[in-house]
Write a protein that holds these residues in place. Structure first.
Motif, PDB file in Angstrom:
ATOM      1  N   LEU A  86       0.991  -1.149  -0.038  1.00 45.42           N
ATOM      2  CA  LEU A  86      -0.016  -0.063   0.035  1.00 45.42           C
ATOM      3  C   LEU A  86       0.904   1.140  -0.095  1.00 45.42           C
ATOM      4  CD1 LEU A  86      -2.830  -1.353   2.581  1.00 45.42           C
ATOM      5  CD2 LEU A  86      -3.047  -0.664   0.194  1.00 45.42           C
ATOM      6  N   LYS A  87       1.878   1.170   0.736  1.00 46.23           N
ATOM      7  CA  LYS A  87       2.833   2.535   0.918  1.00 46.23           C
ATOM      8  C   LYS A  87       3.509   2.540  -0.643  1.00 46.23           C
ATOM      9  CE  LYS A  87       2.742   5.126   4.498  1.00 46.23           C
ATOM     10  NZ  LYS A  87       2.496   6.372   4.263  1.00 46.23           N
ATOM     11  N   ARG A  88       4.191   1.586  -1.052  1.00 42.94           N
ATOM     12  CA  ARG A  88       4.508   1.478  -2.301  1.00 42.94           C
ATOM     13  C   ARG A  88       3.805   1.837  -3.421  1.00 42.94           C
ATOM     14  NH1 ARG A  88       8.191  -4.046  -2.003  1.00 42.94           N
ATOM     15  NH2 ARG A  88      10.172  -2.765  -0.938  1.00 42.94           N
ATOM     16  N   ALA A  89       2.491   1.705  -3.322  1.00 40.31           N
ATOM     17  CA  ALA A  89       1.535   2.115  -4.328  1.00 40.31           C
ATOM     18  C   ALA A  89       1.226   3.527  -4.216  1.00 40.31           C
ATOM     19  CB  ALA A  89       0.284   1.426  -4.108  1.00 40.31           C
ATOM     20  N   SER A  90       1.437   4.250  -3.293  1.00 36.28           N
ATOM     21  CA  SER A  90       1.315   5.598  -3.081  1.00 36.28           C
ATOM     22  C   SER A  90       1.824   5.980  -1.752  1.00 36.28           C
ATOM     23  CB  SER A  90      -0.466   5.911  -2.920  1.00 36.28           C
ATOM     24  OG  SER A  90      -0.606   7.405  -2.758  1.00 36.28           O
ATOM     25  N   PRO A  91       3.074   6.325  -1.802  1.00 41.94           N
ATOM     26  CA  PRO A  91       3.756   7.036  -0.580  1.00 41.94           C
ATOM     27  C   PRO A  91       3.124   8.013   0.295  1.00 41.94           C
ATOM     28  CG  PRO A  91       5.342   6.814  -2.219  1.00 41.94           C
ATOM     29  CD  PRO A  91       4.048   6.825  -2.989  1.00 41.94           C
ATOM     30  N   SER A  92       2.193   8.826  -0.295  1.00 36.82           N
ATOM     31  CA  SER A  92       1.402   9.759   0.598  1.00 36.82           C
ATOM     32  C   SER A  92       0.234   9.360   1.094  1.00 36.82           C
ATOM     33  CB  SER A  92       1.279  10.975  -0.774  1.00 36.82           C
ATOM     34  OG  SER A  92       0.246  10.654  -1.629  1.00 36.82           O
ATOM     35  N   THR A  93      -0.265   8.139   0.790  1.00 33.70           N
ATOM     36  CA  THR A  93      -1.306   7.340   1.218  1.00 33.70           C
ATOM     37  C   THR A  93      -1.133   7.150   2.911  1.00 33.70           C
ATOM     38  OG1 THR A  93      -2.336   6.842  -0.627  1.00 33.70           O
ATOM     39  CG2 THR A  93      -2.839   5.501   1.310  1.00 33.70           C
ATOM     40  N   LEU A  94      -1.910   7.615   3.948  1.00 32.83           N
ATOM     41  CA  LEU A  94      -1.786   7.019   5.241  1.00 32.83           C
ATOM     42  C   LEU A  94      -2.020   5.602   5.274  1.00 32.83           C
ATOM     43  CD1 LEU A  94      -3.435  10.050   7.021  1.00 32.83           C
ATOM     44  CD2 LEU A  94      -1.056   9.561   6.981  1.00 32.83           C
ATOM     45  N   VAL A  95      -1.190   4.792   6.130  1.00 30.54           N
ATOM     46  CA  VAL A  95      -1.364   3.271   6.285  1.00 30.54           C
ATOM     47  C   VAL A  95      -1.219   3.260   7.662  1.00 30.54           C
ATOM     48  CG1 VAL A  95      -0.751   1.106   5.809  1.00 30.54           C
ATOM     49  CG2 VAL A  95      -0.502   2.844   3.943  1.00 30.54           C
ATOM     50  N   THR A  96      -2.156   2.690   8.304  1.00 32.88           N
ATOM     51  CA  THR A  96      -2.315   2.455   9.878  1.00 32.88           C
ATOM     52  C   THR A  96      -2.717   1.043   9.906  1.00 32.88           C
ATOM     53  OG1 THR A  96      -4.566   3.007  10.095  1.00 32.88           O
ATOM     54  CG2 THR A  96      -2.907   4.759  10.055  1.00 32.88           C
ATOM     55  N   VAL A  97      -2.510   0.498  11.264  1.00 33.07           N
ATOM     56  CA  VAL A  97      -2.784  -0.767  11.784  1.00 33.07           C
ATOM     57  C   VAL A  97      -3.538  -0.768  13.003  1.00 33.07           C
ATOM     58  CG1 VAL A  97      -1.487  -2.190  10.221  1.00 33.07           C
ATOM     59  CG2 VAL A  97      -0.609  -1.355  12.608  1.00 33.07           C
ATOM     60  N   ALA A  98      -4.353  -1.760  13.478  1.00 34.14           N
ATOM     61  CA  ALA A  98      -4.846  -1.508  14.782  1.00 34.14           C
ATOM     62  C   ALA A  98      -4.319  -3.181  15.602  1.00 34.14           C
ATOM     63  CB  ALA A  98      -6.319  -1.748  14.817  1.00 34.14           C
ATOM     64  N   ILE A  99      -4.010  -2.925  16.527  1.00 35.61           N
ATOM     65  CA  ILE A  99      -3.492  -4.062  17.504  1.00 35.61           C
ATOM     66  C   ILE A  99      -4.057  -4.314  18.695  1.00 35.61           C
ATOM     67  CG2 ILE A  99      -1.365  -4.152  15.776  1.00 35.61           C
ATOM     68  CD1 ILE A  99       0.218  -3.336  18.655  1.00 35.61           C
ATOM     69  N   HIS A 100      -4.232  -5.328  19.267  1.00 33.75           N
ATOM     70  CA  HIS A 100      -4.462  -5.628  20.807  1.00 33.75           C
ATOM     71  C   HIS A 100      -3.091  -5.813  21.286  1.00 33.75           C
ATOM     72  CE1 HIS A 100      -8.447  -6.662  20.194  1.00 33.75           C
ATOM     73  NE2 HIS A 100      -8.391  -7.348  19.283  1.00 33.75           N
ATOM     74  N   PRO A 101      -3.027  -5.302  22.758  1.00 33.94           N
ATOM     75  CA  PRO A 101      -1.850  -5.519  23.459  1.00 33.94           C
ATOM     76  C   PRO A 101      -1.265  -6.978  23.446  1.00 33.94           C
ATOM     77  CG  PRO A 101      -3.575  -4.178  24.781  1.00 33.94           C
ATOM     78  CD  PRO A 101      -4.387  -4.598  23.405  1.00 33.94           C
ATOM     79  N   GLY A 102      -0.209  -6.814  23.197  1.00 34.87           N
ATOM     80  CA  GLY A 102       0.527  -8.257  23.162  1.00 34.87           C
ATOM     81  C   GLY A 102       0.931  -8.681  21.610  1.00 34.87           C
ATOM     82  N   GLN A 103       0.503  -7.964  20.808  1.00 36.30           N
ATOM     83  CA  GLN A 103       0.970  -8.003  19.450  1.00 36.30           C
ATOM     84  C   GLN A 103       2.255  -7.124  19.102  1.00 36.30           C
ATOM     85  OE1 GLN A 103      -3.398  -7.651  17.744  1.00 36.30           O
ATOM     86  NE2 GLN A 103      -2.314  -8.714  16.312  1.00 36.30           N
ATOM     87  N   GLU A 104       2.662  -6.384  19.940  1.00 42.31           N
ATOM     88  CA  GLU A 104       3.656  -5.412  19.402  1.00 42.31           C
ATOM     89  C   GLU A 104       5.046  -6.093  18.914  1.00 42.31           C
ATOM     90  OE1 GLU A 104       0.836  -4.072  22.655  1.00 42.31           O
ATOM     91  OE2 GLU A 104       2.398  -5.492  22.590  1.00 42.31           O
ATOM     92  N   GLU A 105       5.554  -7.108  19.765  1.00 37.84           N
ATOM     93  CA  GLU A 105       6.699  -7.768  19.359  1.00 37.84           C
ATOM     94  C   GLU A 105       6.523  -8.356  18.045  1.00 37.84           C
ATOM     95  OE1 GLU A 105       8.778  -9.538  22.916  1.00 37.84           O
ATOM     96  OE2 GLU A 105       6.909  -9.284  23.697  1.00 37.84           O
ATOM     97  N   MET A 106       5.393  -8.920  17.643  1.00 39.12           N
ATOM     98  CA  MET A 106       5.352  -9.382  16.352  1.00 39.12           C
ATOM     99  C   MET A 106       5.357  -8.285  14.975  1.00 39.12           C
ATOM    100  SD  MET A 106       5.389 -12.444  16.602  1.00 39.12           S
ATOM    101  CE  MET A 106       4.558 -13.385  15.129  1.00 39.12           C
ATOM    102  N   LEU A 107       4.727  -7.105  15.568  1.00 36.10           N
ATOM    103  CA  LEU A 107       4.996  -6.119  14.594  1.00 36.10           C
ATOM    104  C   LEU A 107       6.565  -5.671  14.405  1.00 36.10           C
ATOM    105  CD1 LEU A 107       1.943  -6.128  14.453  1.00 36.10           C
ATOM    106  CD2 LEU A 107       2.047  -3.257  14.821  1.00 36.10           C
ATOM    107  N   LEU A 108       6.997  -5.668  15.663  1.00 38.84           N
ATOM    108  CA  LEU A 108       8.637  -5.286  15.396  1.00 38.84           C
ATOM    109  C   LEU A 108       9.190  -6.123  14.707  1.00 38.84           C
ATOM    110  CD1 LEU A 108       9.003  -4.129  19.185  1.00 38.84           C
ATOM    111  CD2 LEU A 108       9.240  -2.578  17.230  1.00 38.84           C
ATOM    112  N   ARG A 109       9.061  -7.392  14.781  1.00 39.68           N
ATOM    113  CA  ARG A 109       9.944  -8.662  14.245  1.00 39.68           C
ATOM    114  C   ARG A 109       9.855  -8.701  12.849  1.00 39.68           C
ATOM    115  NH1 ARG A 109       8.591 -14.621  16.165  1.00 39.68           N
ATOM    116  NH2 ARG A 109       9.038 -13.810  18.192  1.00 39.68           N
TER     117      ARG A 109
END
Length: 269
Positions: A86-109
């Motif tokens: 999504l970011k490569r298709a349009s770098p100016s487009t906002l791209v966000t994600v929603a997570i539950h507590p506990g998913q942070e390390e997987m997003l980092l990995r």
């Protein structure tokens, strides 16, 4: 299938408030198709192309991905490829994600945090699981938000990308069922009513202060449609707006005082 019928009006409100509108995919009970859609490169690229076309055609600002929830390293990597595409298709487009507590390390990995603009931390629906306790379960206390914030810092998440989630609904402290804030009775100054725990004005303001003190990106609300109208005198959003505006006013007054003191000092010199 859930785009508002008055989208043009919503876009005008957003424009007047200098804010952005994103389209959200996924969500609780609505994420089953994501695993299949991202299972191979062809279907993933098709989804990216369709989302980009939707954003462009409707004049929106971006895409929020709320996959509840990836179940393996393979699926987290597919999420990474989606947001990256999504970011490569349009770098100016906002791209966000929603997570539950506990998913942070997987997003980092999987380097997902390196790609997205913001992460909405859904710091609610904690039914006596973090830490493990017994009912009554108060699903979104200030202490839970503090715990989540400390965990984010400990694992190395950039807090300037994090939006702290605030609930505009209550949950039964024994059975877990949810009710919108507008469905709850009058709790006075409390945060419990008829066996339901919710966030009152004081708790929400404390969480805003927490986000500000930790230099987070801001807060996220789930969701505005569950609030009461301003005319009720009990609107959570109106109360938050007044609180934030009063803070900004006080901050500007302090800045003006410092400017005046600085000007007086220069004149004396």
């Amino acid at each position: 299938d859930r785009l508002p019928s008055n989208l043009a009006r919503v876009k005008q409100w957003a424009s007047d408030a200098d804010t952005s509108i994103l389209v959200c995919i996924g969500g609780a009970g609505r994420s089953a198709g994501l695993a299949e859609a991202l299972a191979d490169e062809s279907s993933r690229n098709n989804l990216i192309r369709n989302l980009f076309d939707l954003v462009e055609s409707l004049g929106l600002s971006g895409v929020d991905v709320n996959w509840e929830s990836p179940g393996s390293d393979v699926e987290y990597e597919r999420l990474h490829q989606l947001v990256l595409g999504l970011k490569r298709a349009s770098p100016s487009t906002l791209v966000t994600v929603a997570i539950h507590p506990g998913q942070e390390e997987m997003l980092l990995r999987h380097s997902i945090l390196d790609v997205v603009d913001f992460v909405s931390e859904m710091a609610y629906d904690n039914l006596c699981s973090i830490p493990r306790t017994t009912p009554p379960c108060k699903h979104s206390t200030f202490e839970f938000s503090e715990f989540v914030t400390r965990h984010l810092q400990q694992v190395g998440v950039d807090l300037s990308k994090v939006l702290m989630g605030l609930p505009f609904y209550g949950r039964d402290m024994y059975k877990g069922g949810a009710k919108a804030y507008y469905e709850l009775g009058d709790a006075g100054e409390g945060d419990e009513v008829d066996g339901y725990f919710f966030n009152n004005h004081q708790t929400l303001e404390a969480k805003v202060d927490l986000a500000r003190s930790r230099k987070m990106a801001g807060v996220m609300i789930w969701e505005l449609g569950q609030d009461r109208g301003r005319e009720s005198g009990r609107s959570l959003l109106a109360g938050l707006g007044d609180y934030v505006n009063s803070f900004e006013t006080r901050l500007e007054r302090r800045r003006n005082k410092r400017r005046k003191r600085g000007s007086a000092g220069r004149e004396e010199l």
